[in-house]
Design a protein around this motif. Structure first.
Motif, PDB file in Angstrom:
ATOM      1  N   THR A 156      -3.512   7.163  -4.092  1.00 57.71           N
ATOM      2  CA  THR A 156      -4.564   6.214  -3.739  1.00 57.71           C
ATOM      3  C   THR A 156      -5.747   6.920  -3.086  1.00 57.71           C
ATOM      4  OG1 THR A 156      -2.938   4.451  -3.398  1.00 57.71           O
ATOM      5  CG2 THR A 156      -5.095   4.137  -2.398  1.00 57.71           C
ATOM      6  N   LEU A 166       0.844  -1.187   0.000  1.00 55.41           N
ATOM      7  CA  LEU A 166       0.000   0.000   0.000  1.00 55.41           C
ATOM      8  C   LEU A 166       0.884   1.244   0.000  1.00 55.41           C
ATOM      9  CD1 LEU A 166      -2.916   1.080   0.264  1.00 55.41           C
ATOM     10  CD2 LEU A 166      -2.616   0.990   2.750  1.00 55.41           C
ATOM     11  N   PHE A 179     -11.462  -2.319  -1.559  1.00 52.10           N
ATOM     12  CA  PHE A 179     -10.465  -3.367  -1.434  1.00 52.10           C
ATOM     13  C   PHE A 179     -10.895  -4.396  -0.395  1.00 52.10           C
ATOM     14  CE2 PHE A 179      -7.048  -5.263   1.009  1.00 52.10           C
ATOM     15  CZ  PHE A 179      -6.275  -5.844   0.024  1.00 52.10           C
ATOM     16  N   LEU A 225      -7.038  -0.733  -5.046  1.00 48.71           N
ATOM     17  CA  LEU A 225      -6.104   0.287  -4.570  1.00 48.71           C
ATOM     18  C   LEU A 225      -6.068   1.514  -5.468  1.00 48.71           C
ATOM     19  CD1 LEU A 225      -2.983  -1.691  -3.286  1.00 48.71           C
ATOM     20  CD2 LEU A 225      -5.100  -1.078  -2.097  1.00 48.71           C
ATOM     21  N   ASP A 226      -6.437   1.362  -6.711  1.00 51.94           N
ATOM     22  CA  ASP A 226      -6.403   2.477  -7.652  1.00 51.94           C
ATOM     23  C   ASP A 226      -7.512   3.473  -7.307  1.00 51.94           C
ATOM     24  OD1 ASP A 226      -6.605   4.204  -9.869  1.00 51.94           O
ATOM     25  OD2 ASP A 226      -5.863   2.662 -11.223  1.00 51.94           O
ATOM     26  N   VAL A 230      -8.602   0.435   3.544  1.00 48.98           N
ATOM     27  CA  VAL A 230      -7.748  -0.737   3.370  1.00 48.98           C
ATOM     28  C   VAL A 230      -7.154  -1.158   4.707  1.00 48.98           C
ATOM     29  CG1 VAL A 230      -5.623  -1.598   2.310  1.00 48.98           C
ATOM     30  CG2 VAL A 230      -7.209  -0.221   0.963  1.00 48.98           C
ATOM     31  N   ARG A 250      -9.381   5.931   1.114  1.00 52.90           N
ATOM     32  CA  ARG A 250      -9.201   4.555   0.634  1.00 52.90           C
ATOM     33  C   ARG A 250      -8.126   3.846   1.453  1.00 52.90           C
ATOM     34  NH1 ARG A 250     -10.322   1.678  -4.491  1.00 52.90           N
ATOM     35  NH2 ARG A 250     -11.626   3.473  -4.892  1.00 52.90           N
ATOM     36  N   VAL A 251      -7.038   4.547   1.754  1.00 53.12           N
ATOM     37  CA  VAL A 251      -5.976   3.961   2.575  1.00 53.12           C
ATOM     38  C   VAL A 251      -6.528   3.570   3.942  1.00 53.12           C
ATOM     39  CG1 VAL A 251      -3.818   4.442   3.785  1.00 53.12           C
ATOM     40  CG2 VAL A 251      -4.088   5.142   1.401  1.00 53.12           C
TER      41      VAL A 251
END
Length: 230
Positions: free
Chosen positions: A130, A13, A49, A41-42, A138, A134-135
């Motif tokens: 990213t 990541l 994810f 991840l995009d 994840v 989103r991070v």
């Protein structure tokens, strides 16, 4: 020309396919490299994810290339995707290299990481584009992972790597090596988390020696390009 064996590199990541440039350039005759993006991840991919979704997409990529059995090499999140695939589909994995992976992330560590992700600026949390949210999502998915009762399902020869300075992941590395049948653990002195770029020469040396022990001869005359990306 004999068919080359495929080595699939799975990035962590916050990094991307280009992080494997050193390893791709060093692959010997008899092997070809493939660095697919990890599904979810995009920033342009609306699909959230999950480890299951990422492994399913990876299998689709391998099927499209006619790759029935491959060597997997994953870093951090990529190592967890590789572990999931090796558990669910052991027949597809010829060998496994896991660097900086986790088995059951410690709650305290993940709670601290969650706090840090919330307060740090996006340019630090998601320098690859990213996206901060989103991070965080994840990270939440990773926090719920528990491979402890399933590692024995892995049948592939396995090398577990971890940087000696990667304190947060040393416990996970030891758990992977202890839980996967006949796995070997190697700690890299002075190495941090992103070993493939932090200690590229040692990482590549360990990888090539491992492939030599499980794959075709490194002295064949097969050649060719080492592609990056899909």
């Amino acid at each position: 020309m004999a068919q080359r064996e495929l080595v699939v590199f799975l990035h962590g990541l916050g990094t991307g396919p280009s992080s494997w440039a050193s390893q791709l350039a060093s692959l010997p005759p008899g092997f070809a490299g493939f660095v697919p993006p990890i599904a979810g991840l995009d920033a342009g991919d609306p699909t959230p994810f999950t480890l299951r979704r990422a492994t399913a997409r990876l299998l689709d990529e391998l099927d499209a290339r006619g790759a029935a059995r491959v060597h997997l090499c994953g870093l951090s999140l990529g190592a967890m995707v590789a572990t999931q695939l090796a558990i669910d589909h052991p027949e597809r994995v010829a060998s496994l290299v896991l660097s900086g992976g986790q088995v059951h992330p410690p709650r305290a560590l993940m709670a601290l990481q969650s706090v840090l992700l919330r307060v740090l600026p996006e340019r630090i949390v998601a320098p690859d584009g990213t996206g901060k949210e989103r991070v965080i999502a994840v990270s939440r998915e990773i926090a719920g992972t528990d491979f402890r009762d399933r590692l024995a399902a892995i049948t592939a020869p396995t090398l577990v790597l971890c940087g000696a300075r990667d304190v947060a992941n040393l416990r996970g590395a030891r758990a992977l090596a202890a839980g996967i049948p006949n796995a070997r653990l190697h700690l890299v002195t002075g190495g941090g988390h992103e070993l493939n770029t932090d200690k590229p020469a040692e990482f590549t040396g360990q990888l090539l020696a491992f492939l030599a022990s499980v794959g075709p001869s490194l002295h064949g005359d097969e050649g060719g390009d080492h592609p990056i990306g899909p």
